[in-house]
Design a protein around this motif. Structure first.
Motif, mmCIF file in Angstrom:
data_model
loop_
_atom_site.group_PDB
_atom_site.id
_atom_site.type_symbol
_atom_site.label_atom_id
_atom_site.label_comp_id
_atom_site.label_asym_id
_atom_site.label_seq_id
_atom_site.Cartn_x
_atom_site.Cartn_y
_atom_site.Cartn_z
ATOM 1 N N LEU A 254 54.915 -59.361 -74.143
ATOM 2 C CA LEU A 254 53.809 -58.707 -74.831
ATOM 3 C C LEU A 254 52.589 -58.692 -73.906
ATOM 4 O O LEU A 254 52.257 -59.695 -73.272
ATOM 5 C CB LEU A 254 53.457 -59.442 -76.121
ATOM 6 C CG LEU A 254 54.537 -59.495 -77.201
ATOM 7 C CD1 LEU A 254 53.983 -60.162 -78.462
ATOM 8 C CD2 LEU A 254 55.063 -58.098 -77.539
ATOM 9 N N TYR A 255 51.944 -57.550 -73.856
ATOM 10 C CA TYR A 255 50.753 -57.404 -73.015
ATOM 11 C C TYR A 255 49.676 -58.353 -73.509
ATOM 12 O O TYR A 255 49.471 -58.526 -74.711
ATOM 13 C CB TYR A 255 50.237 -55.966 -73.107
ATOM 14 C CG TYR A 255 49.905 -55.351 -71.778
ATOM 15 C CD1 TYR A 255 49.063 -56.002 -70.881
ATOM 16 C CD2 TYR A 255 50.421 -54.113 -71.419
ATOM 17 C CE1 TYR A 255 48.750 -55.430 -69.665
ATOM 18 C CE2 TYR A 255 50.121 -53.524 -70.208
ATOM 19 C CZ TYR A 255 49.286 -54.190 -69.336
ATOM 20 O OH TYR A 255 48.988 -53.619 -68.138
ATOM 21 N N VAL A 256 48.968 -58.950 -72.571
ATOM 22 C CA VAL A 256 47.979 -59.965 -72.945
ATOM 23 C C VAL A 256 46.867 -59.382 -73.828
ATOM 24 O O VAL A 256 46.385 -60.040 -74.752
ATOM 25 C CB VAL A 256 47.401 -60.661 -71.702
ATOM 26 C CG1 VAL A 256 46.603 -59.686 -70.839
ATOM 27 C CG2 VAL A 256 46.549 -61.851 -72.093
ATOM 28 N N TRP A 257 46.464 -58.137 -73.576
ATOM 29 C CA TRP A 257 45.393 -57.569 -74.398
ATOM 30 C C TRP A 257 45.850 -57.421 -75.846
ATOM 31 O O TRP A 257 45.041 -57.504 -76.776
ATOM 32 C CB TRP A 257 44.915 -56.225 -73.851
ATOM 33 C CG TRP A 257 45.881 -55.078 -73.973
ATOM 34 C CD1 TRP A 257 46.691 -54.586 -72.998
ATOM 35 C CD2 TRP A 257 46.141 -54.288 -75.139
ATOM 36 N NE1 TRP A 257 47.444 -53.548 -73.486
ATOM 37 C CE2 TRP A 257 47.116 -53.348 -74.805
ATOM 38 C CE3 TRP A 257 45.640 -54.298 -76.440
ATOM 39 C CZ2 TRP A 257 47.624 -52.417 -75.701
ATOM 40 C CZ3 TRP A 257 46.130 -53.371 -77.352
ATOM 41 C CH2 TRP A 257 47.115 -52.440 -76.978
ATOM 42 N N PHE A 258 47.138 -57.218 -76.042
ATOM 43 C CA PHE A 258 47.695 -57.052 -77.386
ATOM 44 C C PHE A 258 47.775 -58.391 -78.111
ATOM 45 O O PHE A 258 47.315 -58.532 -79.249
ATOM 46 C CB PHE A 258 49.088 -56.411 -77.284
ATOM 47 C CG PHE A 258 49.823 -56.296 -78.592
ATOM 48 C CD1 PHE A 258 49.542 -55.266 -79.474
ATOM 49 C CD2 PHE A 258 50.811 -57.221 -78.939
ATOM 50 C CE1 PHE A 258 50.224 -55.153 -80.682
ATOM 51 C CE2 PHE A 258 51.496 -57.116 -80.135
ATOM 52 C CZ PHE A 258 51.193 -56.083 -81.010
ATOM 53 N N GLU A 259 48.329 -59.398 -77.444
ATOM 54 C CA GLU A 259 48.531 -60.667 -78.149
ATOM 55 C C GLU A 259 47.296 -61.558 -78.167
ATOM 56 O O GLU A 259 47.154 -62.408 -79.053
ATOM 57 C CB GLU A 259 49.736 -61.425 -77.572
ATOM 58 C CG GLU A 259 49.742 -61.603 -76.058
ATOM 59 C CD GLU A 259 49.349 -62.988 -75.621
ATOM 60 O OE1 GLU A 259 48.805 -63.744 -76.452
ATOM 61 O OE2 GLU A 259 49.573 -63.309 -74.446
ATOM 62 N N ALA A 260 46.354 -61.363 -77.236
ATOM 63 C CA ALA A 260 45.161 -62.223 -77.218
ATOM 64 C C ALA A 260 44.303 -62.015 -78.467
ATOM 65 O O ALA A 260 43.815 -62.981 -79.056
ATOM 66 C CB ALA A 260 44.339 -61.983 -75.959
ATOM 67 N N VAL A 261 44.101 -60.764 -78.893
ATOM 68 C CA VAL A 261 43.280 -60.533 -80.091
ATOM 69 C C VAL A 261 43.965 -61.052 -81.353
ATOM 70 O O VAL A 261 43.298 -61.419 -82.330
ATOM 71 C CB VAL A 261 42.911 -59.040 -80.260
ATOM 72 C CG1 VAL A 261 41.925 -58.602 -79.191
ATOM 73 C CG2 VAL A 261 44.145 -58.155 -80.259
ATOM 74 N N ILE A 262 45.292 -61.126 -81.316
ATOM 75 C CA ILE A 262 46.023 -61.706 -82.452
ATOM 76 C C ILE A 262 45.703 -63.198 -82.557
ATOM 77 O O ILE A 262 45.891 -63.817 -83.616
ATOM 78 C CB ILE A 262 47.536 -61.461 -82.298
ATOM 79 C CG1 ILE A 262 47.836 -59.946 -82.309
ATOM 80 C CG2 ILE A 262 48.343 -62.163 -83.393
ATOM 81 C CD1 ILE A 262 49.276 -59.598 -81.959
ATOM 82 N N HIS A 303 37.830 -54.805 -79.583
ATOM 83 C CA HIS A 303 37.495 -55.405 -80.874
ATOM 84 C C HIS A 303 36.950 -54.411 -81.896
ATOM 85 O O HIS A 303 36.980 -54.697 -83.094
ATOM 86 C CB HIS A 303 36.485 -56.534 -80.662
ATOM 87 C CG HIS A 303 37.064 -57.717 -79.943
ATOM 88 N ND1 HIS A 303 37.249 -57.734 -78.576
ATOM 89 C CD2 HIS A 303 37.526 -58.898 -80.402
ATOM 90 C CE1 HIS A 303 37.793 -58.882 -78.232
ATOM 91 N NE2 HIS A 303 37.972 -59.609 -79.315
ATOM 92 N N THR A 304 36.457 -53.279 -81.448
ATOM 93 C CA THR A 304 35.937 -52.283 -82.389
ATOM 94 C C THR A 304 36.927 -51.138 -82.627
ATOM 95 O O THR A 304 36.771 -50.394 -83.596
ATOM 96 C CB THR A 304 34.615 -51.676 -81.876
ATOM 97 O OG1 THR A 304 34.853 -50.986 -80.632
ATOM 98 C CG2 THR A 304 33.559 -52.751 -81.663
ATOM 99 N N ILE A 305 37.918 -51.005 -81.756
ATOM 100 C CA ILE A 305 38.865 -49.891 -81.871
ATOM 101 C C ILE A 305 40.309 -50.388 -81.951
ATOM 102 O O ILE A 305 41.017 -50.145 -82.926
ATOM 103 C CB ILE A 305 38.706 -48.931 -80.664
ATOM 104 C CG1 ILE A 305 37.297 -48.329 -80.651
ATOM 105 C CG2 ILE A 305 39.769 -47.832 -80.709
ATOM 106 C CD1 ILE A 305 36.937 -47.607 -79.370
ATOM 107 N N ILE A 306 40.749 -51.101 -80.923
ATOM 108 C CA ILE A 306 42.169 -51.453 -80.830
ATOM 109 C C ILE A 306 42.569 -52.521 -81.847
ATOM 110 O O ILE A 306 43.583 -52.374 -82.545
ATOM 111 C CB ILE A 306 42.501 -51.896 -79.394
ATOM 112 C CG1 ILE A 306 42.337 -50.694 -78.443
ATOM 113 C CG2 ILE A 306 43.919 -52.433 -79.313
ATOM 114 C CD1 ILE A 306 42.495 -51.020 -76.981
#
Length: 560
Positions: A254-262, A303-306
């Motif tokens: 999983l891409y870090v940008w995807f799982e980090a916000v989780i 944080h405002t879109i994705i």
């Protein structure tokens, strides 16, 4: 008393590839801590979560450079993050990391939920490949020139200069961070988040009920969405990270940008489990809750879109209420950088200086609506002129004179004249104003307003000169000191979210029971006859030689 509010404070996850620096604190951690402390004092139900980003490519890049495993790098700096944030006073409910079994599980569940709801798709894409290292290069392994602003050191995922999210293939003059060679393009297959399908819902979210958002954050976000959203890959070819929870994808993570916000969600769940009530996290993710995401401006679109798009696609979870993102703190006009060793490092700072001195400087110089600059000269000036000579001097003069001349107790005042009444009214009005400012995340304006009250109280003290009048009119001196002590009690409460260490000392010096947290967001009444505690100096004056010494250290670090 009004009903308790539920407030989730989510703080950006730092890459665990180097120590924290003043830019991290000014950008996300200090404003979040101020906000959380305020709401706790106000009696609200507050959850503060964050953690170390363990899977970002900066960690694997550093691991490659040192010849060690990514785990060794992130564990080293995660431990240091915990120590540093404790010492600077950042007050979490939980600071975890993204390599826990819990975070793996929650991230994979979100992936599968999005897949089941039809918001993920598989597509082949072209990606840079290093023929020297014989591997695909994740975006952070590629650097080059930004196609939009010509910044020569743009990353493969985002330009730090203009803030645009990038595809590595857009870079001009690309180069591999591993071996410095020019990469070639090869085909690979990845899962994508279908942002195009979610675009109408995201746009509606941004256009509804965002009156409290900072104009720069909202404008950037709206412009970004109106430019058109397109699918974004959420997997990558790398060995370090969270495996794709499907058969047939052994080399995908999983891409870090995807799982980090989780991580905000998984950390809330981990906190609930640790607290003994595994469902407690739901209070902060469902129903009547306000969630605030404190990040730097480079993290705004995530944080405002994705992240809202991911939450919409999954369903059943609250969207961000506000993203009070800060701009950048710079040093000599340059953005701070861990990888380029250009920073004032917090562990190094804390070896020589007090935490509240830095918290004050970063608060009054906070980059809320534009970049601000850190300089040792300005740090020393504000410390000496404002903390020591204004606020600290007021507290020290009043407490010392009172303690010495009134048997260590609060004196009984005489008649409150117009000048004294006006100052007390200003203190009450300032307290009311500050309550509104902090609630709207106007931290810089808050501390400037409080400083103004300190200056007015010093003028009052100079006019009344109780050190002189006590020789001829003890009652007048007692009245002036009583009024000044009352104003200091106001200042102590208003400044406690900003300066927790010194305000805790001041609470004790004033002879007040319990702790500031026990007293809450209210002004403790100063009672005649109340026993005081012999005061000590709150703030240390810094010698001007600090500037030259620290500037030399800064430049030496860059050279190294």
């Amino acid at each position: 008393m009004s009903e308790k509010k539920k407030v989730l404070v989510s703080i950006a996850w730092p890459y665990a590839n180097g120590d924290l620096h003043v830019g991290h604190i000014a950008g996300a951690y200090l404003p979040a801590d101020i906000y959380a402390r305020y709401h706790r004092l106000a009696g609200n139900d507050v959850l503060v979560v964050s953690g170390s980003d363990s899977h970002g490519t900066p960690i694997t890049v550093r691991a490659d450079q040192e010849g060690v495993s990514p785990r060794e790098i992130f564990e080293r700096y995660h431990t240091r993050f915990l120590e540093t944030q404790r010492d600077i006073g950042i007050s979490y409910n939980l600071f975890t990391h993204t390599d826990t079994p819990n975070h793996h599980r929650v991230s994979q569940d979100i992936f599968l939920g999005l897949l089941h709801n039809g918001y993920l798709y598989v597509e082949k894409q072209q990606q840079y490949y290093s023929e020297v290292s014989q591997q695909f290069l994740p975006d952070r392994y590629v650097e080059g020139t930004c196609p939009y602003c010509d910044y020569a050191e743009a990353r493969g995922d985002q330009c730090d200069n203009c803030g645009r999210l990038l595809d590595a293939l857009e870079l001009k003059n690309p180069r591999s961070k591993i071996d410095g060679a020019t990469p070639v393009i090869r085909e690979t297959e990845h899962f994508f988040l279908d942002l195009e399908k979610l675009e109408p819902r995201v746009l509606d979210y941004l256009q509804t009920g965002k009156e409290e958002w900072r104009p720069n954050v909202l404008k950037f976000s709206l412009n970004y969405v109106k430019g058109g959203l397109k699918g974004r890959p959420i997997t990558r070819d790398i060995e370090w990270g969270i495996p794709v929870p499907l058969d047939g994808y052994p080399g995908k993570r999983l891409y870090v940008w995807f799982e980090a916000v989780i991580g905000y969600l998984s950390a809330s769940m981990e906190w609930a489990e640790r607290s003994g009530d595994k469902d407690a996290w739901k209070r902060f993710w469902q129903g009547d809750v306000k969630s605030y995401y404190f990040v730097g401006k480079d993290n705004v679109p995530f944080h405002t879109i994705i992240w809202p798009a991911m939450l919409m696609g999954h369903g059943g979870l609250s969207l961000p209420y506000d993203v009070p993102a800060n701009e950048f703190l710079t040093i000599k006009g340059r953005r701070l950088s861990t990888s380029r060793n250009w920073a004032v490092w917090l562990p190094d700072y804390l070896e020589r200086y007090d935490p509240d001195a830095l918290r004050y400087f970063l608060s009054i110089n906070m980059p809320e609506d534009g970049d601000t600059d850190f300089s040792w000269q300005e740090f020393v000036r504000r410390n000496n002129d404002e903390l020591v000579a204004t606020y600290g001097n007021l507290v020290n003069r009043v407490l010392t004179i009172t303690f010495r001349n009134f048997d260590g107790k609060v004196p009984t005042p005489g008649k409150i004249d117009d000048r004294s009444a006006a100052l007390l009214e200003k203190a009450r009005q300032t307290f009311n104003d500050v309550d509104g400012m902090i609630g709207k995340c106007y931290f810089r304006e808050t501390i400037r307003t409080v400083l103004s009250l300190s200056q007015e109280a010093n003028r009052y003290l100079d006019e009344k000169a109780p050190w002189k009048t006590i020789k001829v009119n003890r009652e007048d001196a007692a009245t002036a000191l009583y009024v000044a002590l009352s104003v200091i009690s106001h200042l102590k409460t208003m400044l406690s979210p900003f300066l927790p260490f010194t305000c805790a000392k001041l609470h004790k010096y004033l002879g007040l029971p319990g702790s500031i947290e026990d007293a809450g967001w209210a002004v403790a009444k100063i009672v005649p006859g109340q026993q005081l505690v012999k005061p000590e100096i709150l703030f240390v004056k810094l010698d001007d030689s600090v500037v030259e010494k620290e500037d030399a250290k800064l430049e030496g670090g860059r050279a190294a």
